[in-house]
Write a protein that holds these residues in place. Structure first.
Motif, mmCIF file in Angstrom:
data_model
loop_
_atom_site.group_PDB
_atom_site.id
_atom_site.type_symbol
_atom_site.label_atom_id
_atom_site.label_comp_id
_atom_site.label_asym_id
_atom_site.label_seq_id
_atom_site.Cartn_x
_atom_site.Cartn_y
_atom_site.Cartn_z
ATOM 1 N N ASN A 61 0.831 -1.198 0.000
ATOM 2 C CA ASN A 61 0.000 0.000 0.000
ATOM 3 C C ASN A 61 0.868 1.253 0.000
ATOM 4 O O ASN A 61 2.029 1.230 0.423
ATOM 5 C CB ASN A 61 -0.902 0.018 1.243
ATOM 6 C CG ASN A 61 -1.839 -1.175 1.284
ATOM 7 O OD1 ASN A 61 -2.805 -1.251 0.538
ATOM 8 N ND2 ASN A 61 -1.533 -2.129 2.154
ATOM 9 N N THR A 62 0.296 2.357 -0.465
ATOM 10 C CA THR A 62 0.924 3.664 -0.382
ATOM 11 C C THR A 62 0.103 4.510 0.571
ATOM 12 O O THR A 62 -1.093 4.725 0.339
ATOM 13 C CB THR A 62 0.988 4.347 -1.760
ATOM 14 O OG1 THR A 62 1.799 3.560 -2.642
ATOM 15 C CG2 THR A 62 1.584 5.737 -1.651
ATOM 16 N N ILE A 63 0.716 4.977 1.662
ATOM 17 C CA ILE A 63 0.019 5.754 2.680
ATOM 18 C C ILE A 63 0.624 7.146 2.693
ATOM 19 O O ILE A 63 1.792 7.327 3.049
ATOM 20 C CB ILE A 63 0.136 5.091 4.070
ATOM 21 C CG1 ILE A 63 -0.472 3.691 4.044
ATOM 22 C CG2 ILE A 63 -0.553 5.943 5.122
ATOM 23 C CD1 ILE A 63 0.511 2.591 3.685
ATOM 24 N N HIS A 64 -0.158 8.130 2.274
ATOM 25 C CA HIS A 64 0.316 9.505 2.190
ATOM 26 C C HIS A 64 -0.296 10.297 3.341
ATOM 27 O O HIS A 64 -1.513 10.457 3.421
ATOM 28 C CB HIS A 64 -0.086 10.118 0.847
ATOM 29 C CG HIS A 64 0.370 11.525 0.677
ATOM 30 N ND1 HIS A 64 -0.267 12.412 -0.160
ATOM 31 C CD2 HIS A 64 1.412 12.220 1.230
ATOM 32 C CE1 HIS A 64 0.356 13.587 -0.111
ATOM 33 N NE2 HIS A 64 1.371 13.486 0.724
ATOM 34 N N LEU A 65 0.551 10.811 4.228
ATOM 35 C CA LEU A 65 0.099 11.534 5.401
ATOM 36 C C LEU A 65 0.475 13.001 5.269
ATOM 37 O O LEU A 65 1.638 13.333 5.048
ATOM 38 C CB LEU A 65 0.735 10.944 6.658
ATOM 39 C CG LEU A 65 0.497 9.446 6.865
ATOM 40 C CD1 LEU A 65 1.280 8.958 8.060
ATOM 41 C CD2 LEU A 65 -0.972 9.158 7.027
ATOM 42 N N ALA A 69 3.999 -5.182 5.336
ATOM 43 C CA ALA A 69 5.147 -5.447 4.477
ATOM 44 C C ALA A 69 5.043 -4.719 3.139
ATOM 45 O O ALA A 69 3.962 -4.612 2.563
ATOM 46 C CB ALA A 69 5.285 -6.950 4.220
ATOM 47 N N ASN A 70 6.198 -4.217 2.698
ATOM 48 C CA ASN A 70 6.329 -3.706 1.346
ATOM 49 C C ASN A 70 5.432 -2.501 1.059
ATOM 50 O O ASN A 70 4.984 -2.299 -0.059
ATOM 51 C CB ASN A 70 6.018 -4.828 0.341
ATOM 52 C CG ASN A 70 6.676 -4.577 -0.997
ATOM 53 O OD1 ASN A 70 7.821 -4.160 -1.050
ATOM 54 N ND2 ASN A 70 5.938 -4.810 -2.052
ATOM 55 N N ASN A 71 5.177 -1.706 2.089
ATOM 56 C CA ASN A 71 4.361 -0.500 1.921
ATOM 57 C C ASN A 71 5.245 0.738 1.823
ATOM 58 O O ASN A 71 6.413 0.725 2.219
ATOM 59 C CB ASN A 71 3.423 -0.332 3.125
ATOM 60 C CG ASN A 71 2.512 -1.517 3.326
ATOM 61 O OD1 ASN A 71 1.555 -1.715 2.592
ATOM 62 N ND2 ASN A 71 2.819 -2.332 4.334
ATOM 63 N N VAL A 103 3.934 -10.109 15.114
ATOM 64 C CA VAL A 103 3.894 -8.973 14.195
ATOM 65 C C VAL A 103 5.143 -9.007 13.323
ATOM 66 O O VAL A 103 6.266 -9.090 13.833
ATOM 67 C CB VAL A 103 3.828 -7.643 14.971
ATOM 68 C CG1 VAL A 103 3.846 -6.461 14.002
ATOM 69 C CG2 VAL A 103 2.586 -7.594 15.852
ATOM 70 N N ALA A 104 4.960 -8.930 12.003
ATOM 71 C CA ALA A 104 6.077 -8.878 11.060
ATOM 72 C C ALA A 104 6.022 -7.549 10.316
ATOM 73 O O ALA A 104 5.016 -7.240 9.658
ATOM 74 C CB ALA A 104 6.005 -10.041 10.075
ATOM 75 N N ILE A 105 7.083 -6.765 10.410
ATOM 76 C CA ILE A 105 7.173 -5.467 9.745
ATOM 77 C C ILE A 105 8.420 -5.506 8.868
ATOM 78 O O ILE A 105 9.550 -5.388 9.357
ATOM 79 C CB ILE A 105 7.250 -4.323 10.772
ATOM 80 C CG1 ILE A 105 6.029 -4.369 11.691
ATOM 81 C CG2 ILE A 105 7.340 -2.973 10.067
ATOM 82 C CD1 ILE A 105 6.114 -3.418 12.868
ATOM 83 N N THR A 106 8.245 -5.707 7.572
ATOM 84 C CA THR A 106 9.384 -5.984 6.701
ATOM 85 C C THR A 106 9.287 -5.231 5.379
ATOM 86 O O THR A 106 8.214 -5.049 4.811
ATOM 87 C CB THR A 106 9.478 -7.490 6.395
ATOM 88 O OG1 THR A 106 8.285 -7.927 5.737
ATOM 89 C CG2 THR A 106 9.651 -8.311 7.671
ATOM 90 N N ILE A 117 5.058 -1.297 -6.430
ATOM 91 C CA ILE A 117 5.472 -2.597 -5.915
ATOM 92 C C ILE A 117 6.971 -2.539 -5.682
ATOM 93 O O ILE A 117 7.750 -2.282 -6.592
ATOM 94 C CB ILE A 117 5.119 -3.727 -6.898
ATOM 95 C CG1 ILE A 117 3.609 -3.815 -7.077
ATOM 96 C CG2 ILE A 117 5.678 -5.054 -6.413
ATOM 97 C CD1 ILE A 117 3.178 -4.865 -8.058
ATOM 98 N N ARG A 118 7.393 -2.724 -4.444
ATOM 99 C CA ARG A 118 8.801 -2.650 -4.103
ATOM 100 C C ARG A 118 9.544 -3.902 -4.560
ATOM 101 O O ARG A 118 8.976 -4.971 -4.703
ATOM 102 C CB ARG A 118 8.951 -2.520 -2.590
ATOM 103 C CG ARG A 118 8.395 -1.229 -2.012
ATOM 104 C CD ARG A 118 9.420 -0.124 -1.937
ATOM 105 N NE ARG A 118 10.744 -0.591 -1.588
ATOM 106 C CZ ARG A 118 11.066 -1.051 -0.355
ATOM 107 N NH1 ARG A 118 10.178 -1.069 0.613
ATOM 108 N NH2 ARG A 118 12.288 -1.459 -0.115
ATOM 109 N N ILE A 119 10.829 -3.744 -4.776
ATOM 110 C CA ILE A 119 11.708 -4.849 -5.105
ATOM 111 C C ILE A 119 12.666 -5.043 -3.928
ATOM 112 O O ILE A 119 13.323 -4.094 -3.493
ATOM 113 C CB ILE A 119 12.517 -4.563 -6.394
ATOM 114 C CG1 ILE A 119 11.578 -4.184 -7.548
ATOM 115 C CG2 ILE A 119 13.376 -5.748 -6.754
ATOM 116 C CD1 ILE A 119 10.653 -5.273 -7.963
#
Length: 284
Positions: A122-126, A148-150, A184-187, A274-276
């Motif tokens: 996801n893309t989260i714009h704050l 992951a991958n946000n 919790v996995a934050i990667t 999409i991140r690599i």
């Protein structure tokens, strides 16, 4: 009390909010892998006096949407009051923007918590008040949360006198009792201008591959595109598979897609950044 399976809300411009709430015990029954009770995909959602999406069900997919809370509240809200731990939410390839209002604001607010939340790509714009990305509350235990991958991007400074005074990745709301979170996995996320603050009530935490670099999105022009597309050479990558979303996901029963020039949501258009990873593997 209808037993829903593989229902789809898609290719729509919505200027109110979607509410998926059920008290039917059948909705809590397990589903085969890869199937959902509701799929919310390829939509343009802008809230009008409320939050864009409300969910109190299991087995939900929210993917490839532009979700603009229009400064009215949360991105996705769950107001369950019975302490139910809803399961199997797959939130992916969305743009969330203009999250505000309430204390605290959050992209996903869940009374009672969630089990097996996949929040990926996801893309989260704050650009408003401080927020929490996941804000569960009430005396329960969330389980198996993957972030992951946000891309988390803050493009302004918030009001230092607002409570909470800082952004949180997982916000520890305690106004209705302690809510604990297990596994919790934050990667492989980008946190640019966004702190990685976490609740102290987390056990079983895994963190790896996260960066603070600028994702170099356009941030000009019409939203969602080209506003949220990466600039040339950006670390954020756009993959255009070409095939329609329905074909990619094996969804049947959709015979044709309306060719409406006013409808900007062409299927596949919302294949967001999409991140690599370091090994060259694309996260899909």
């Amino acid at each position: 009390n209808v037993d829903t399976k593989n229902c789809v809300i898609s290719i729509s411009i919505i200027r109110q909010h979607i509410s998926l709430v059920s008290i039917n015990d059948q909705q809590n029954a397990s589903m085969p892998e890869g199937e959902y009770r509701f799929r919310i995909v390829d939509n343009d959602l802008i809230s009008v006096g409320s939050y864009p999406i409300e969910i109190s069900m299991n087995y939900i997919e929210v993917g490839h949407n532009y979700i603009d809370a229009a400064w009215t509240g949360y991105g996705i809200a769950n107001w369950e009051r019975r302490g139910t731990l809803y399961e199997n939410w797959y939130i992916h390839h969305n743009v969330f923007t203009k999250i505000a209002s309430g204390w605290p604001s959050s992209v996903i607010q869940s009374r009672g918590g969630l089990k097996n939340l996949q929040f990926v790509n996801n893309t989260i714009h704050l650009e408003g008040p401080p927020v929490g990305i996941y804000a569960p509350y009430g005396p329960n235990v969330s389980q198996d949360i993957t972030i992951a991958n946000n891309i988390f991007l803050r493009t302004n400074l918030h009001d230092p006198y607002t409570e909470p005074a800082e952004d949180w990745l997982i916000y520890p709301r305690t106004n209705e009792g302690i809510h604990r979170i297990e596994n919790v996995a934050i990667t492989d996320n980008i946190f640019h201008g966004f702190p990685q603050k976490l609740s102290t009530y987390i056990s079983g935490l895994t963190q790896s591959g996260n960066q603070t670099v600028d994702p170099q999105l356009n941030l000009t022009g019409e939203a969602p595109f080209p506003f949220y597309e990466p600039k040339e050479g950006s670390i954020a990558n756009i993959l255009r598979a070409g095939a329609r979303y329905y074909e990619n996901n094996g969804i049947t029963g959709v015979d044709s897609i309306p060719e409406d020039p006013e409808l900007i949501l062409d299927p596949g258009m919302l294949d967001l950044p999409i991140r690599i990873n370091a090994g060259g593997e694309a996260f899909v």
